[in-house]
Design a protein around this motif. Structure first.
Motif, short mmCIF file in Angstrom:
data_model
loop_
_atom_site.label_atom_id
_atom_site.label_comp_id
_atom_site.label_asym_id
_atom_site.label_seq_id
_atom_site.Cartn_x
_atom_site.Cartn_y
_atom_site.Cartn_z
N CYS A 1 38.75 40.24 38.50
CA CYS A 1 39.84 39.30 38.72
C CYS A 1 41.07 39.76 37.93
N ARG A 2 41.60 38.90 37.08
CA ARG A 2 42.85 39.21 36.39
C ARG A 2 42.61 39.16 34.89
N GLY B 1 40.13 45.24 39.23
CA GLY B 1 40.87 44.02 38.95
C GLY B 1 42.34 44.33 38.74
N TYR C 1 43.12 43.35 43.09
CA TYR C 1 42.94 41.95 42.69
C TYR C 1 41.72 41.31 43.33
N TYR D 1 42.60 30.74 45.97
CA TYR D 1 42.01 31.60 44.92
C TYR D 1 41.77 33.02 45.42
N CYS E 1 45.36 35.70 41.73
CA CYS E 1 44.09 35.29 41.11
C CYS E 1 44.29 33.94 40.42
#
Lengths: 407, 407
Positions: free
Chosen positions: A384-385, A40, A379, B379, B384
């Protein structure tokens, strides 16, 4: 059950012609880790907030920097080995060369680093022995011309100005109070400035330096006053034992103020000539004894500041070769994290808020399709983030030592 | 170094048979931007929180709406040009038609918009000149039958009820205090209601309207009382100059209360007939003079409220053709952002919390693989999922004018 967090300082970049040092570096071992783990991107503080290495390391260790960060002074002081206590006022210190007649504040700074003097031990000893103040003070050598100063006593305040004019050709600045409560502290600082100057000016070592044509180390310049916060120790907060493996004072300082053990193996320098292998060996030993180990590499940040694309790429490749040793860690038992504290893009030469890649290895993570450890792939991963403050919690959850919130 | 944020109000949707107006619209220029930039989705407030256009615009400008939003009144009042000050109590106002005997609160609302009267200038002037209250008041015309009222003075409270019954056939409501401290304010509001009614009822313009068979504009209905918050100006907060290009009072109001300059070019209407080209030209001029420019388009939201799939799609296509002009902006120097303030799905006809697509264009962004600007692609991008409050920070970081937090 230990967590090993490898922090590669300033690792990530903004693209230069679509490429970054990390994205073009040949990193088979980091890529293997990306494949084995969950990937991520991470804002160590928050999106768009440019992290210092101190604030970001606090966050990576689970401490909210907005709550606990009070300036660089206390962290640097802790980093050079002073046992800083809550309420202490700490400063970053330079040995400097001043010229002119009169008292310290009549004199002009001609060299902010006193010819990059190294051997300040005797000078520091003389200051400790001969300067008397209405409060206790502690002073400790840092690297090169650097030192740290701590004032300890009731009624002190950090709301004061620097005495370092930050430019040569300017006079040494009087310390001024930024609030009414700080007037007494400013007086003490100014008294220290004058007394330290007298001790240094008359020290035989400076007579010798003069003879050799070297600039005298005849003044101390103070900056970055900060009060040491009341900060719960890592053991109080998490019930876990922390080790920080680093050679950089600022990172050692963050580890120290949260009560971690600091390990600086022989050959670890905090720059590009560091003994990477020694640090990795130290980390492998430390995870036998500690619950959480933070292993810090500095050179990538330095090379980012230097805007050295090739140098940064090469250091990353060298690091990758040594990192192969970490592939041997048992990720059924341990959690291994590779990440950075912030980006230091060679394009900018400064820390930026561009998120950093992060990969978490543990037998139980939900692996994803990321196959390369880089800004352009991370990413897409299953994390994800996330934010820096989340990282340790995620690791402790994976290791099943997180506590349930609720029933 | 300017940042241009293009906010396409209510742009995004929930799928209808798997499609949204944005996803099926032919938008070569927006798609080109998706290709050039870094993409993501954004919760302007927070996931699942349905944003108003006022709260979301506050967030997009870096102001926490949970801290600074105190109701629509002050923002609408600022939007029609009243210089609202901290502590002022502001209301949204409708000119309305009431019938019956006795005082204002004995009468029944027969038209909440007084036949959608437009020319209220003289009536407002008469109220200004003839109504006397124990506190200062300011009243200003809005669009059509709308106006805004501000009460100014010590000891006022916004914890009071509306006088607008919000339905025809109901009596005008007495203003009631919702807390003890607000009793005096409620009294003043009721006094204003009666006095304004008397002035309007006896105004020659209403005699004329009656002759023409038009409903008299003989009452003011108040709603949305809010106190103007203490809000730091954009320049205080960021050290940057802000311009907001909009025709909608609410958006102009948000710009005004944070001290931005408001630009409404000739032909900008705040609806689907707006002169898109004029607004884009105004934005291109504004980035020469301001640091941050927010360019707002309203029609997509309106068409979402109207549940008009085709109309929304067509407006987006029209917007896309004009947006090609923004492709000429130098993204080595400037940061260009295309996004929305919230979704207004044609399927719902109301604002929803479905995240909005966002693309950030700047030479230094880590570009990604997104090639279409739509809810179904955004997305997958390198941003993100971010929040509205992050957006400006991310832009200021890209432009290297963000300050470092820590060392």
């Amino acid at each position: 059950m230990p967590v090993l967090i490898v922090v590669i300082d300033g690792l990530s970049d903004r693209p230069v012609n679509g490429k970054t040092p990390l994205s073009v570096a040949n990193t088979p071992n980091l890529d293997k880790m990306a494949e084995m783990g969950i990937n991520g991107i991470m804002d160590t503080i928050a999106p768009g907030i440019r992290p210092g290495s101190d604030t970001s390391h606090l966050a990576l260790l689970g401490y909210d920097p907005f709550k606990y960060y009070t300036g660089r002074g206390p962290i640097e002081a802790a980093g050079v080995g002073i046992e800083v206590k809550p309420g202490d006022i700490a400063f970053r210190v330079n040995f400097a060369t001043v010229e002119g007649e009169g008292g310290i504040f009549d004199k002009t700074v001609v060299d902010r680093r006193a010819g990059r003097i190294q051997d300040t031990e005797e000078l520091i000893k003389a200051i400790r022995e001969n300067v008397k103040l209405p409060v206790e003070f502690l002073i400790e050598k840092g690297t090169g011309h650097r030192a740290a100063l701590v004032l300890r006593g009731e009624g002190l305040s950090h709301e004061i100005t620097d005495t370092d004019p930050k430019e040569v050709g300017k006079k040494v600045k009087q310390c001024k109070a930024l609030s009414e409560d700080a007037a007494w502290t400013a007086e003490i600082v100014n008294e220290f400035m004058q007394k330290a100057h007298e001790v240094l000016e008359n020290h035989p070592m400076n007579a010798e330096r003069e003879k050799k044509g070297l600039p005298k180390a005849n003044a101390l310049l103070l900056r970055g006053a900060g009060v040491m916060p009341h900060i719960p120790s890592f053991e109080e907060k998490f019930g876990l034992k922390l080790a920080v493996i680093a050679a950089t004072a600022l990172i050692k300082g963050v580890g120290s103020i949260v009560g971690g053990d600091i390990i600086t193996p022989e050959g670890a320098t905090g720059n590009r000539n560091t003994d990477i292998g020694a640090k990795i060996r130290a980390a492998k030993e430390a995870i036998e004894k500690y619950d959480v180990v933070l292993l810090h590499f500095k050179a990538t940040d330095e090379l980012g500041h230097d805007k050295d694309f090739e140098g940064k790429k090469e250091f990353i490749e060298r690091l990758d070769r040594h990192i192969s040793e970490l592939l041997g860690i048992n990720i059924a038992k341990n959690c291994l994290i590779i990440t950075a504290d912030h980006s230091t893009p060679v394009k900018v030469g400064e820390h930026t808020a561009d998120p950093v890649p992060v990969v978490i290895l543990h037998e139980d993570v939900r692996t994803d399709e990321v196959r390369k450890f880089s800004e352009f792939e991370a990413y897409k991963g299953g994390l994800c983030r996330i934010r820096g403050m989340d990282l340790l919690n995620i690791a402790l959850d994976l290791l099943n030592i997180a506590k349930k919130f609720g029933a």
